[in-house]
Each structure stands twice: as structure tokens, then as C-alpha cells.
Scaffold this motif. Structure first.
Motif, PDB file in Angstrom:
ATOM      1  N   MET A 244       0.822  -1.210   0.000  1.00 36.27           N
ATOM      2  CA  MET A 244       0.000   0.000   0.000  1.00 36.27           C
ATOM      3  C   MET A 244       0.858   1.264   0.000  1.00 36.27           C
ATOM      4  O   MET A 244       1.800   1.401   0.770  1.00 36.27           O
TER       5      MET A 244
ATOM      6  N   ALA B  65      -2.546   0.068  -4.220  1.00 32.95           N
ATOM      7  CA  ALA B  65      -2.010  -1.231  -3.820  1.00 32.95           C
ATOM      8  C   ALA B  65      -1.907  -2.140  -5.032  1.00 32.95           C
ATOM      9  O   ALA B  65      -2.600  -1.956  -6.037  1.00 32.95           O
TER      10      ALA B  65
ATOM     11  N   HIS C 203      -5.183   5.845  -2.014  1.00 34.74           N
ATOM     12  CA  HIS C 203      -4.548   4.586  -1.602  1.00 34.74           C
ATOM     13  C   HIS C 203      -4.277   3.773  -2.861  1.00 34.74           C
ATOM     14  O   HIS C 203      -5.191   3.619  -3.689  1.00 34.74           O
TER      15      HIS C 203
END
Length: 275
Positions: free
Chosen positions: A209, A272, A270
Motif C-alpha cells: 500500500m 495497492a 490509496h
């Protein structure tokens, strides 16, 4: 802080799918007009990390009226945007008319027919919390190519200053006590968004992340602010007369101060990779 997962289950993805499809319909036009866009600094950082380009293929989950879509469509990349709400879908069509590489589908992510390992990025802008984690994370991971990215963008609710909040609190306590919730300062908003991002890692479908956030300050007219409130879920649940009475009381207090209102919110990303 209340258990965020329980709140999301009760207020968002736990709702019946047909109810979710039409949840924002009464406020669809207002949503397009007054919901804030994502700061350019956030968009630039996301593009830098993910290395998106004109050669990329993006899947956008719950594009709404296309608030974030143009920020990525301008890269020239191919985009498929799925949006279950028919009113949002039609507004998104209008917004994206000048982007020939953007395709829109009026369906939910749950109903969307998975195209395995086809996309370089799966993008969700303030939408992924409306999808059950048991469906959203595994399906997003399956849609990504090797080396692809899950991109979650968030704009937290716009907040007046604490001083104005205290003045408005009396109105809430009089007309809608359930909405007189605890004030969220920027640190609280950032912490909530961090929790939302961490859910991707906890799903076990994503790793590595990367995240960031900034505090944004904006000025709205009182009309714009009240229109904005109508786009937030707690206000959408009010009966029309109750909402009208509440907004009249809020307007009266706000107009004693100024014709405009200073607001702030935390915007975050975010990113990831799939496991």
C-alpha cells in the motif's frame, strides 16, 4: 472511533442492491454540480506512482456522474466505467462525450462480467465502500494484469469551521438530533480514510500500500452548501419536509455570518498491488 466496517455494512454495502442503484437519484444533479473534484496534486501523484499512460487500460468502479473520470481520460488511456445508478450514468455520458476512449456501462460492479487480467488499474473514487469486501477486493484483483494497481480516491465530507459548526449544532439538535454528530477535524478525517485504505490490505488480495492525503479549503455559497448537504447519505434519508425545515434553520444561522461559508476536507489516495 466507531467500528468502521460495521458502519459500512449498515449504511452502504449492506443495503439491497436495487436500493443502492437508486440511492443518489434524487440528488444526482446536485452531486455533479457541487461535490468537490479531486485535487490535481492527488491525481498527479497517483499517475506518477502507477505510471499510467495513453497505453493503459483502466476500469473505473462506480464512476458516478464522472467526477474523477476526466482526470484520467485526459491521459488518452482506454477506460471502462461501470455505474449502477441510471441518473449518474446519463450525467456521466454527457461529461464523457469528448473522450472517445471512455466506455460506460449502466451496471453495478457486482453485475459486471469479469474480464480477467485485462486492466492496468482498477479505479474507485469515493465508491468502493458501497461494494461488499467479499466481492469488491477479489473481483478487482482478478481484473488486474500482473503489475497492475488498485487506486482508491477519497474526498471526505466538507466541514465548516468548528465555530460555525457549534452555531449550527443547535439547529440540528432542534430538528434532527441524529445528525448532530461529533465534529470531524482533519486528523479524524485522515484517520478514517486510512482505515478505509487498510481494508484493501486486510482483504489479503492486495499488498504494498502507498497512500497520501492533503487538506483542502474551499468557499461555497450558502445555496451551494445546502445543495452539497443534500448529496450526503444521512440527509438523503430524511423526509422531504424534515429536510426542508432543517435547511431553513441552517440557512438562517449561516446568513447571519456571511453569504458564503469556508469549508475544509481531507482528500486522499490509496494504491495497492494485487497479491
Amino acid at each position: 472511533m466507531k467500528d468502521l466496517k460495521q458502519i459500512l455494512q449498515n449504511e452502504c454495502y449492506g443495503k439491497d442492491l436495487e436500493q443502492r442503484k437508486h440511492w443518489y437519484s434524487p440528488a444526482a444533479t446536485a452531486y455533479q454540480q457541487v461535490r468537490p473534484r479531486y485535487p490535481q496534486a492527488i491525481i498527479e501523484r497517483v499517475v506518477e506512482i502507477t505510471q499510467l499512460s495513453a497505453d493503459s487500460a483502466l476500469l473505473e468502479v462506480g464512476c458516478g456522474p464522472a467526477i474523477a473520470t476526466p482526470d484520467f481520460a485526459t491521459l488518452g488511456c482506454r477506460m471502462l466505467c461501470v455505474e449502477p445508478n441510471p441518473d449518474f450514468y446519463h450525467l456521466a455520458q454527457q461529461t464523457c462525450e469528448s473522450y472517445p476512449n471512455v466506455e460506460l456501462q449502466n451496471c453495478s460492479f457486482e453485475e459486471w462480467q469479469l474480464e480477467p487480467q485485462r486492466y492496468d488499474a482498477v479505479l474507485a473514487a469515493s465508491s468502493f465502500h458501497w461494494i461488499s469486501p467479499d466481492i469488491g477486493y477479489p473481483k478487482a484483483a482478478a481484473a488486474l494484469r500482473s503489475g497492475g494497481h488498485l487506486i482508491l480516491l477519497w474526498n471526505k465530507e466538507l466541514q465548516p469551521s468548528y465555530e460555525i459548526y457549534q452555531q449550527l449544532l443547535t439547529v440540528y439538535q432542534t430538528h434532527t438530533p441524529s445528525l448532530g454528530r461529533t465534529y470531524e477535524d482533519s486528523a479524524t478525517q485522515a484517520a478514517i480514510l486510512d482505515q478505509l485504505g487498510q481494508m484493501a490490505i486486510e482483504s489479503s488480495y492486495f499488498k504494498e500500500m502507498q497512500s497520501g492525503h492533503i487538506e483542502v479549503e474551499v468557499t461555497y455559497t450558502i445555496d451551494q452548501y445546502l445543495m452539497l448537504l443534500s448529496t450526503y447519505s444521512p440527509y438523503g434519508k430524511l423526509e422531504a419536509q424534515q429536510r426542508q425545515t432543517l435547511f431553513a434553520g441552517l440557512r438562517e444561522v449561516l446568513e447571519q455570518n456571511s453569504t458564503t461559508i469556508q469549508l475544509s476536507f481531507v482528500s486522499a489516495f490509496h494504491i495497492a498491488r494485487p497479491n
